[in-house]
Design a protein around this motif. Structure first.
Motif, PDB file in Angstrom:
ATOM      1  N   VAL A 130       9.413   4.449  -6.916  1.00 33.52           N
ATOM      2  CA  VAL A 130       8.686   5.268  -5.940  1.00 33.52           C
ATOM      3  C   VAL A 130       7.933   4.367  -4.964  1.00 33.52           C
ATOM      4  CG1 VAL A 130       6.731   6.865  -5.694  1.00 33.52           C
ATOM      5  CG2 VAL A 130       8.525   7.329  -7.364  1.00 33.52           C
ATOM      6  N   GLY A 131       7.326   3.305  -5.475  1.00 41.86           N
ATOM      7  CA  GLY A 131       6.615   2.361  -4.609  1.00 41.86           C
ATOM      8  C   GLY A 131       7.535   1.697  -3.600  1.00 41.86           C
ATOM      9  N   LEU A 132       8.743   1.353  -4.034  1.00 43.01           N
ATOM     10  CA  LEU A 132       9.714   0.752  -3.122  1.00 43.01           C
ATOM     11  C   LEU A 132      10.110   1.731  -2.023  1.00 43.01           C
ATOM     12  CD1 LEU A 132      11.269  -1.871  -2.696  1.00 43.01           C
ATOM     13  CD2 LEU A 132      13.089  -0.929  -4.106  1.00 43.01           C
ATOM     14  N   GLY A 133      10.264   2.989  -2.385  1.00 43.72           N
ATOM     15  CA  GLY A 133      10.582   4.011  -1.383  1.00 43.72           C
ATOM     16  C   GLY A 133       9.447   4.217  -0.393  1.00 43.72           C
ATOM     17  N   SER A 150       7.270   3.398   5.117  1.00 41.72           N
ATOM     18  CA  SER A 150       6.246   2.907   6.042  1.00 41.72           C
ATOM     19  C   SER A 150       6.870   2.044   7.135  1.00 41.72           C
ATOM     20  CB  SER A 150       5.175   2.120   5.301  1.00 41.72           C
ATOM     21  OG  SER A 150       5.650   0.859   4.895  1.00 41.72           O
ATOM     22  N   GLY A 151       7.932   1.347   6.807  1.00 43.94           N
ATOM     23  CA  GLY A 151       8.628   0.550   7.815  1.00 43.94           C
ATOM     24  C   GLY A 151       9.431   1.409   8.775  1.00 43.94           C
ATOM     25  N   LEU A 152       9.992   2.491   8.258  1.00 40.26           N
ATOM     26  CA  LEU A 152      10.790   3.377   9.102  1.00 40.26           C
ATOM     27  C   LEU A 152       9.930   4.224  10.032  1.00 40.26           C
ATOM     28  CD1 LEU A 152      13.436   4.598   6.495  1.00 40.26           C
ATOM     29  CD2 LEU A 152      13.773   2.976   8.372  1.00 40.26           C
ATOM     30  N   ALA A 153       8.649   4.377   9.738  1.00 41.96           N
ATOM     31  CA  ALA A 153       7.771   5.193  10.579  1.00 41.96           C
ATOM     32  C   ALA A 153       7.699   4.658  12.002  1.00 41.96           C
ATOM     33  CB  ALA A 153       6.376   5.248   9.966  1.00 41.96           C
ATOM     34  N   ALA A 154       7.826   3.359  12.167  1.00 40.24           N
ATOM     35  CA  ALA A 154       7.779   2.779  13.510  1.00 40.24           C
ATOM     36  C   ALA A 154       8.964   3.241  14.363  1.00 40.24           C
ATOM     37  CB  ALA A 154       7.763   1.254  13.418  1.00 40.24           C
ATOM     38  N   ALA A 155      10.090   3.516  13.718  1.00 43.42           N
ATOM     39  CA  ALA A 155      11.267   3.961  14.464  1.00 43.42           C
ATOM     40  C   ALA A 155      11.035   5.311  15.140  1.00 43.42           C
ATOM     41  CB  ALA A 155      12.477   4.038  13.540  1.00 43.42           C
ATOM     42  N   LEU A 156      10.168   6.123  14.573  1.00 41.47           N
ATOM     43  CA  LEU A 156       9.852   7.415  15.190  1.00 41.47           C
ATOM     44  C   LEU A 156       9.191   7.245  16.552  1.00 41.47           C
ATOM     45  CD1 LEU A 156       8.440   9.310  12.081  1.00 41.47           C
ATOM     46  CD2 LEU A 156      10.692   9.589  13.138  1.00 41.47           C
ATOM     47  N   THR A 175       6.627  -2.254  12.415  1.00 40.89           N
ATOM     48  CA  THR A 175       5.520  -2.370  13.364  1.00 40.89           C
ATOM     49  C   THR A 175       4.442  -1.383  12.921  1.00 40.89           C
ATOM     50  OG1 THR A 175       7.017  -2.930  15.158  1.00 40.89           O
ATOM     51  CG2 THR A 175       4.830  -2.134  15.778  1.00 40.89           C
ATOM     52  N   GLY A 176       3.210  -1.865  12.823  1.00 39.93           N
ATOM     53  CA  GLY A 176       2.124  -1.022  12.354  1.00 39.93           C
ATOM     54  C   GLY A 176       1.815   0.123  13.306  1.00 39.93           C
ATOM     55  N   GLN A 177       1.678   1.313  12.761  1.00 42.15           N
ATOM     56  CA  GLN A 177       1.322   2.503  13.527  1.00 42.15           C
ATOM     57  C   GLN A 177      -0.044   2.982  13.039  1.00 42.15           C
ATOM     58  OE1 GLN A 177       3.348   3.559  16.037  1.00 42.15           O
ATOM     59  NE2 GLN A 177       4.619   1.805  15.473  1.00 42.15           N
ATOM     60  N   TRP A 178      -0.921   3.344  13.960  1.00 39.59           N
ATOM     61  CA  TRP A 178      -2.286   3.731  13.612  1.00 39.59           C
ATOM     62  C   TRP A 178      -2.554   5.168  14.033  1.00 39.59           C
ATOM     63  CZ3 TRP A 178      -5.540   0.580  10.913  1.00 39.59           C
ATOM     64  CH2 TRP A 178      -5.105  -0.737  10.743  1.00 39.59           C
ATOM     65  N   LEU A 179      -3.310   5.857  13.196  1.00 40.56           N
ATOM     66  CA  LEU A 179      -3.770   7.203  13.480  1.00 40.56           C
ATOM     67  C   LEU A 179      -5.268   7.224  13.199  1.00 40.56           C
ATOM     68  CD1 LEU A 179      -3.235  10.261  13.991  1.00 40.56           C
ATOM     69  CD2 LEU A 179      -2.907  10.460  11.520  1.00 40.56           C
ATOM     70  N   PHE A 180      -6.052   7.722  14.150  1.00 43.37           N
ATOM     71  CA  PHE A 180      -7.506   7.789  13.983  1.00 43.37           C
ATOM     72  C   PHE A 180      -7.902   9.248  13.821  1.00 43.37           C
ATOM     73  CE2 PHE A 180      -6.689   3.818  16.133  1.00 43.37           C
ATOM     74  CZ  PHE A 180      -7.502   2.934  15.436  1.00 43.37           C
ATOM     75  N   LEU A 181      -8.252   9.636  12.601  1.00 42.32           N
ATOM     76  CA  LEU A 181      -8.640  11.012  12.317  1.00 42.32           C
ATOM     77  C   LEU A 181     -10.068  11.258  12.784  1.00 42.32           C
ATOM     78  CD1 LEU A 181      -7.224  11.526   8.723  1.00 42.32           C
ATOM     79  CD2 LEU A 181      -6.240  12.265  10.876  1.00 42.32           C
ATOM     80  N   VAL A 228       0.269   0.296   7.653  1.00 40.55           N
ATOM     81  CA  VAL A 228      -0.018  -0.920   6.879  1.00 40.55           C
ATOM     82  C   VAL A 228      -0.583  -0.531   5.515  1.00 40.55           C
ATOM     83  CG1 VAL A 228      -1.362  -3.054   6.841  1.00 40.55           C
ATOM     84  CG2 VAL A 228      -0.420  -2.216   8.995  1.00 40.55           C
ATOM     85  N   LEU A 229      -1.480   0.440   5.494  1.00 39.26           N
ATOM     86  CA  LEU A 229      -2.045   0.926   4.234  1.00 39.26           C
ATOM     87  C   LEU A 229      -0.970   1.594   3.381  1.00 39.26           C
ATOM     88  CD1 LEU A 229      -4.436   1.443   2.366  1.00 39.26           C
ATOM     89  CD2 LEU A 229      -4.899   3.524   3.677  1.00 39.26           C
ATOM     90  N   VAL A 230      -0.086   2.348   4.005  1.00 37.16           N
ATOM     91  CA  VAL A 230       1.003   2.986   3.265  1.00 37.16           C
ATOM     92  C   VAL A 230       1.908   1.926   2.647  1.00 37.16           C
ATOM     93  CG1 VAL A 230       3.013   4.510   3.464  1.00 37.16           C
ATOM     94  CG2 VAL A 230       0.910   5.056   4.694  1.00 37.16           C
TER      95      VAL A 230
END
Length: 139
Positions: free
Chosen positions: A72-75, A80-86, A93-99, A113-115
């Motif tokens: 599960v950790g590997l997935g 988290s790496g594929l999120a940059a493709a979106l 590439t690190g993506q940031w969200l500020f809640l 990065v945290l994910v």
């Protein structure tokens, strides 16, 4: 058989080690620490528990197979790496969200990065426990 002092001390120390491992995980992308060292510290708590109480009881306390935790950790790390493709960026590439961000306050920063660190934590945690439990059960 192990002493009652070892068993009683292990119950308290294991919980503290798990709590400290989560602390190291969460502070890791801003300061020294992160998923790898957090996973090692967390696994140390369960390894100590396995030595004091027994590998069977430690597996029961874990409530999941360590191999499944690592998978599960590997997935999670891969996602988290594929999120940059979106967003059309390069892989990992690190993506940031500020809640809750306003013009005067940055808000709560969340990042891929945290994910990724959480994925690494689970991979290390599961891998170390897989090896440690196998060695403990062999004895």
């Amino acid at each position: 058989m192990n002493s009652i002092i070892l068993r009683a001390g292990t119950r308290a120390l294991s919980g503290l080690l798990l709590l400290f491992s989560v602390y190291m995980l969460l502070r890791g992308h801003n300061e020294p620490g992160g998923g790898f060292i957090g996973g090692l510290i967390g696994a140390t708590g369960f390894v100590l528990y396995a030595i004091a109480i027994g590998a069977t009881e430690a597996r029961t306390a874990l409530r999941a197979q360590p191999q499944n935790i690592a998978a599960v950790g590997l997935g999670i790390a891969l996602l988290s790496g594929l999120a940059a493709a979106l967003f059309g960026d390069a892989f990992f590439t690190g993506q940031w969200l500020f809640l809750g961000a306003t013009e005067t306050d940055k808000g709560l920063p969340l990042s891929t990065v945290l994910v990724f660190d959480i994925g690494v934590y689970l991979v290390v945690f599961g891998s170390v426990l897989t090896l440690a439990f196998a060695m403990e059960e062999e004895i």
